[in-house]
Design an enzyme around this catalytic site. Sequence first.
Site, short mmCIF file in Angstrom:
data_model
loop_
_atom_site.label_atom_id
_atom_site.label_comp_id
_atom_site.label_asym_id
_atom_site.label_seq_id
_atom_site.Cartn_x
_atom_site.Cartn_y
_atom_site.Cartn_z
N LYS A 218 8.47 5.13 -23.71
CA LYS A 218 7.51 5.72 -24.58
C LYS A 218 6.23 5.89 -23.88
O LYS A 218 5.69 5.08 -22.81
CB LYS A 218 7.23 4.64 -25.75
CG LYS A 218 6.28 5.09 -26.96
CD LYS A 218 6.17 4.02 -28.00
CE LYS A 218 5.37 4.84 -29.16
NZ LYS A 218 5.34 3.51 -30.11
N SER B 13 6.28 5.10 -34.96
CA SER B 13 5.70 6.18 -33.99
C SER B 13 6.68 6.34 -32.86
O SER B 13 6.41 7.42 -32.02
CB SER B 13 4.26 5.41 -33.63
OG SER B 13 4.46 4.15 -32.57
N SER C 214 7.10 0.44 -36.02
CA SER C 214 7.10 1.55 -35.34
C SER C 214 8.48 1.61 -34.12
O SER C 214 8.66 2.73 -33.42
CB SER C 214 6.04 1.96 -34.37
OG SER C 214 4.94 2.46 -35.07
#
Lengths: 95, 484
Positions: free
Chosen positions: B76, B151, B175
């Site tokens: 990420k 997210s 997330s």
Amino acid sequence: MALDKEDVIKIAHLARLQVADSEVEATTERLSSILGLIEQLQAAPTDGVEPMAHPTDAVQRLREDVVTETNHREEYQQIAPATEEGLYLVPKVIE
Amino acid sequence: MHTKTLKALSDALSAGELSSQELTQHFLDRIKQHDPGVNSFITVTEEQALAQAKAADEQRAAGNATALTGVPIAHKDIFCTQGVKTSCASKMLDNFIAPYNATVVEKMNDAGIVTLGKTNMDEFAMGSSNETSFYGPVKNPWSTDHVPGGSSGGSAAAVAARLAPAATGTDTGGSIRQPASLCGITGLKPTYGRVSRWGMIAFASSLDQAGPMTQTAEDAALLMNAMAGFDPKDSTSTDIEVPDYTADLNQPLNGLRIGLPKQFFEDGLDAEVGKVVQEAIALYEKLGATLVDIELPNTHLSIPAYYVVAPAEASSNLSRFDGVRFGYRCKDPADLEDLYKRSRGEGFGEEVKRRIMIGTYALSAGYYDAYYLKAQKVRRLIKNDFDEAFKSVDVIMGPTSPNAGFKLGEKASDPVSMYLSDIYTISVNMAGLPGISIPAGLSNRLPVGLQIIGNYFDEARLLNVAHRYQQETDWHAQVPAAFA
């Protein structure tokens, strides 16, 4: 609690965020609706409840007072917007 | 090759059936071919990946490989990667080349894992749909007019589309678990303090936690073995031993006590999603588990408390982005205040600015007790509910998300309705507990996740419970047709 435009201008200043005049009204509306959600907290009975800062109630660890950091100034300043002689440059602050 | 699990790829590498260079090239080719329609990557580090793969093959040949040497994954774009752009999906950090590696990245590099690139996300991890990214929204591989969740939406979509065998994610209010649910993959949020936060760009420091996003629980266990552990550089890291997370995967579930919180099955839960979750729970009964009705009476307060704690901590954490030391700086600042205000005003997106302002307000003089302190007290009530429940159950189960995903743009203009979609995940962060989402079925051809919540540091049990389900079902092995 509903905010008014003056509140939003003050909050934006405290947060050092530029909010364009044309955005103030929409921002006021949205922040007020979020605060409306948050207001539900006030009804919760919390007398005598200890505030929780860490999920496992850990306390700050201490370490020996010795130097652990090495000098990274050059690498770190390579990614800075403006530097000179090892210093970060900003617009003139003192006249 | 790309539909294989991380475990299968690791075995194939060990058996000498393929090289890391072949494997890495295969995934780089898939990213090139398929990612333009998904937008799951912000940066692809092709050259570095191939160099890492070559080194991994040499390590294997020399006989000093770990189980994960040579398997490729994606990070990420919230994890600092030395010499590689680390944007947090924000214009603010569009020019930021991280000068060091996050501990998670460092540990994975040490294990010989190859990095394919950096995945898209909601800006500064603030969002549940991946629509707040400066680099545009990620599409759900199961239906490209739907959101992948957020997210960690890029990580979830990349794994779902088999553009990477696994990815890292972070979870502040859901997330990892919510995008895993919406994209039909496995996502584990470990106990707060289990995985180092050092070098992970901070959103809400008392809630943030990194974890693996994979096809299977077994793969998540393999990655946890590499990720977890004490880090003196993270002041909230917990110094307790890391077990071998793969050791107990096959433990039988006879006598497992599963708590079903009444509050997770009430109004607001989509009927189809509820049905899928009930079917999964029924399978656990067949595997020998017993079901226990429990109460988590303060669940409804978790979202209001979260939207004080998280923005307050974010407003403090994000004060470092000031246009002086790194990141975006506005053009021709008139004075220092103008430099701060325009750099931040132009560099941050709308949702990030909203949360900074909410946090600033909650922490401003005269409001601290009414908001932040009150929210921290409510947080204690939420934790107490879980502590009480875990006296009589081993794990808690329910849906990960109230719906099987929504369309791009559907909730973008109404932040509060977006916030409410995290109702089942946020309380877990507030308590600091571990939780996992695993694929449990489809609703209107979109994946539905089952959430399993464990007691503190009980990740091994969560992975065991998830793994046994995946031995009996094949939802985790289903790939959206366009990416099969």
